[in-house]
Write a protein that holds these residues in place. Sequence first.
Motif, PDB file in Angstrom:
ATOM      1  N   LEU A   1       0.819  -1.212   0.000  1.00 38.38           N
ATOM      2  CA  LEU A   1       0.000   0.000   0.000  1.00 38.38           C
ATOM      3  C   LEU A   1       0.850   1.258   0.000  1.00 38.38           C
ATOM      4  O   LEU A   1       0.548   2.229  -0.699  1.00 38.38           O
ATOM      5  N   ARG A   2       1.926   1.264   0.762  1.00 39.76           N
ATOM      6  CA  ARG A   2       2.718   2.482   0.887  1.00 39.76           C
ATOM      7  C   ARG A   2       3.624   2.723  -0.310  1.00 39.76           C
ATOM      8  O   ARG A   2       3.888   3.869  -0.683  1.00 39.76           O
ATOM      9  N   GLN A   3       4.091   1.658  -0.951  1.00 40.46           N
ATOM     10  CA  GLN A   3       5.101   1.819  -1.982  1.00 40.46           C
ATOM     11  C   GLN A   3       4.561   1.662  -3.399  1.00 40.46           C
ATOM     12  O   GLN A   3       5.077   2.292  -4.315  1.00 40.46           O
ATOM     13  N   HIS A   4       3.560   0.810  -3.581  1.00 41.11           N
ATOM     14  CA  HIS A   4       3.167   0.469  -4.947  1.00 41.11           C
ATOM     15  C   HIS A   4       1.723   0.822  -5.291  1.00 41.11           C
ATOM     16  O   HIS A   4       1.350   0.729  -6.455  1.00 41.11           O
ATOM     17  N   SER A   5       0.909   1.185  -4.336  1.00 34.37           N
ATOM     18  CA  SER A   5      -0.508   1.404  -4.607  1.00 34.37           C
ATOM     19  C   SER A   5      -0.816   2.892  -4.695  1.00 34.37           C
ATOM     20  O   SER A   5      -0.242   3.712  -3.976  1.00 34.37           O
ATOM     21  N   HIS A   6      -1.745   3.212  -5.593  1.00 33.14           N
ATOM     22  CA  HIS A   6      -2.223   4.583  -5.724  1.00 33.14           C
ATOM     23  C   HIS A   6      -3.290   4.834  -4.664  1.00 33.14           C
ATOM     24  O   HIS A   6      -3.957   3.913  -4.186  1.00 33.14           O
ATOM     25  N   LYS A   7      -3.459   6.094  -4.303  1.00 28.28           N
ATOM     26  CA  LYS A   7      -4.424   6.423  -3.256  1.00 28.28           C
ATOM     27  C   LYS A   7      -5.844   6.047  -3.665  1.00 28.28           C
ATOM     28  O   LYS A   7      -6.665   5.680  -2.812  1.00 28.28           O
ATOM     29  N   TRP A   8      -6.134   6.127  -4.972  1.00 25.27           N
ATOM     30  CA  TRP A   8      -7.464   5.737  -5.424  1.00 25.27           C
ATOM     31  C   TRP A   8      -7.687   4.236  -5.246  1.00 25.27           C
ATOM     32  O   TRP A   8      -8.795   3.800  -4.909  1.00 25.27           O
ATOM     33  N   ASP A   9      -6.657   3.433  -5.478  1.00 22.71           N
ATOM     34  CA  ASP A   9      -6.785   1.986  -5.284  1.00 22.71           C
ATOM     35  C   ASP A   9      -7.084   1.655  -3.826  1.00 22.71           C
ATOM     36  O   ASP A   9      -7.934   0.803  -3.524  1.00 22.71           O
ATOM     37  N   ILE A  10      -6.390   2.323  -2.923  1.00 21.39           N
ATOM     38  CA  ILE A  10      -6.626   2.087  -1.499  1.00 21.39           C
ATOM     39  C   ILE A  10      -8.042   2.507  -1.117  1.00 21.39           C
ATOM     40  O   ILE A  10      -8.737   1.819  -0.353  1.00 21.39           O
ATOM     41  N   ALA A  11      -8.493   3.635  -1.662  1.00 21.03           N
ATOM     42  CA  ALA A  11      -9.839   4.112  -1.350  1.00 21.03           C
ATOM     43  C   ALA A  11     -10.904   3.149  -1.868  1.00 21.03           C
ATOM     44  O   ALA A  11     -11.908   2.889  -1.185  1.00 21.03           O
ATOM     45  N   ILE A  12     -10.696   2.600  -3.063  1.00 25.93           N
ATOM     46  CA  ILE A  12     -11.675   1.663  -3.628  1.00 25.93           C
ATOM     47  C   ILE A  12     -11.745   0.392  -2.791  1.00 25.93           C
ATOM     48  O   ILE A  12     -12.831  -0.130  -2.502  1.00 25.93           O
ATOM     49  N   VAL A  13     -10.587  -0.126  -2.380  1.00 26.99           N
ATOM     50  CA  VAL A  13     -10.576  -1.336  -1.550  1.00 26.99           C
ATOM     51  C   VAL A  13     -11.262  -1.083  -0.208  1.00 26.99           C
ATOM     52  O   VAL A  13     -12.043  -1.912   0.282  1.00 26.99           O
ATOM     53  N   ALA A  14     -10.995   0.074   0.395  1.00 27.76           N
ATOM     54  CA  ALA A  14     -11.643   0.399   1.665  1.00 27.76           C
ATOM     55  C   ALA A  14     -13.155   0.545   1.492  1.00 27.76           C
ATOM     56  O   ALA A  14     -13.941   0.086   2.336  1.00 27.76           O
ATOM     57  N   LEU A  15     -13.577   1.168   0.385  1.00 26.66           N
ATOM     58  CA  LEU A  15     -15.010   1.313   0.120  1.00 26.66           C
ATOM     59  C   LEU A  15     -15.674  -0.047  -0.075  1.00 26.66           C
ATOM     60  O   LEU A  15     -16.777  -0.292   0.436  1.00 26.66           O
ATOM     61  N   MET A  16     -15.004  -0.944  -0.797  1.00 28.21           N
ATOM     62  CA  MET A  16     -15.556  -2.281  -0.998  1.00 28.21           C
ATOM     63  C   MET A  16     -15.671  -3.039   0.319  1.00 28.21           C
ATOM     64  O   MET A  16     -16.639  -3.781   0.537  1.00 28.21           O
ATOM     65  N   ALA A  17     -14.703  -2.848   1.206  1.00 29.87           N
ATOM     66  CA  ALA A  17     -14.779  -3.508   2.514  1.00 29.87           C
ATOM     67  C   ALA A  17     -15.976  -3.001   3.316  1.00 29.87           C
ATOM     68  O   ALA A  17     -16.695  -3.782   3.960  1.00 29.87           O
ATOM     69  N   LEU A  18     -16.217  -1.694   3.269  1.00 31.04           N
ATOM     70  CA  LEU A  18     -17.357  -1.130   3.991  1.00 31.04           C
ATOM     71  C   LEU A  18     -18.683  -1.622   3.410  1.00 31.04           C
ATOM     72  O   LEU A  18     -19.608  -1.972   4.156  1.00 31.04           O
TER      73      LEU A  18
END
Length: 241
Positions: A165-182
């Motif tokens: 997450l910190r080195q290879h992922s874009h902030k939008w990717d992290i946001a989408i994964v978090a939204l899917m988890a919710l």
Amino acid sequence: QLARDGWLIVVPSADARQPLYLQLTLFWRTCLTRVHWTVVMNQVPAILGLMLTHCLCAMMDLKAVELITQAELNLDTELQAIGVGNILSSLSGCGWPVYILVSQTVTALKLGSRSRLMGVLKIMCVYPMILVVGGVVPRLPRVLPGCVAFWFGIMFSKETGLDILRQHSHKWDIAIVALMALVTAAVGLMEALLVGFLVAVWVFTLQYATRASVVRASETAAFLRSNTGRPLAHMEILERM
């Protein structure tokens, strides 16, 4: 004494410890008669979502192996092998989804393996373990599975949260994964997959619509010269063009 005090895994009775083929026969003979098919049909959307997720993960794993090994894989052959493995896994009573083992493939590559011999040797080592697992597991402490699960959780959190997450992922990717988890926790898996897909398409469209033009400059090819020897007549034609 340790077994009586509850420190070791409970040993099943002699009647319950049957050979593997008898366990599979008993499993298939009894499970189908006890299935509540209405419950199964209600879970079809979730099953389809899991199948889609499994397909996406399999394609990502195959692409990762291609990038690491610098070799082009035959996707038809690989996907057929994964499908056959899933069928055999279901028939054997396991039920676990079969996928390509990226870590073991990379390990075999680093050890110098360039053929299927490594897979054959692995099967030859794993199958005897299945036959003796009934005698080994009761001698293991009950705290061991918890410690292993805790260690896996720590390693997963470290590799996912810190490395990926910190080195290879874009902030939008992290946001989408978090939204899917919710959405998964609030509504369901299928709805989460749909929301994630729609948001990913929206982000992709937004990024390309707002991106500046990739054409920085335009010019003719008049200044380019070929290094191929040509007749004088051809050179004159090229000069006029």
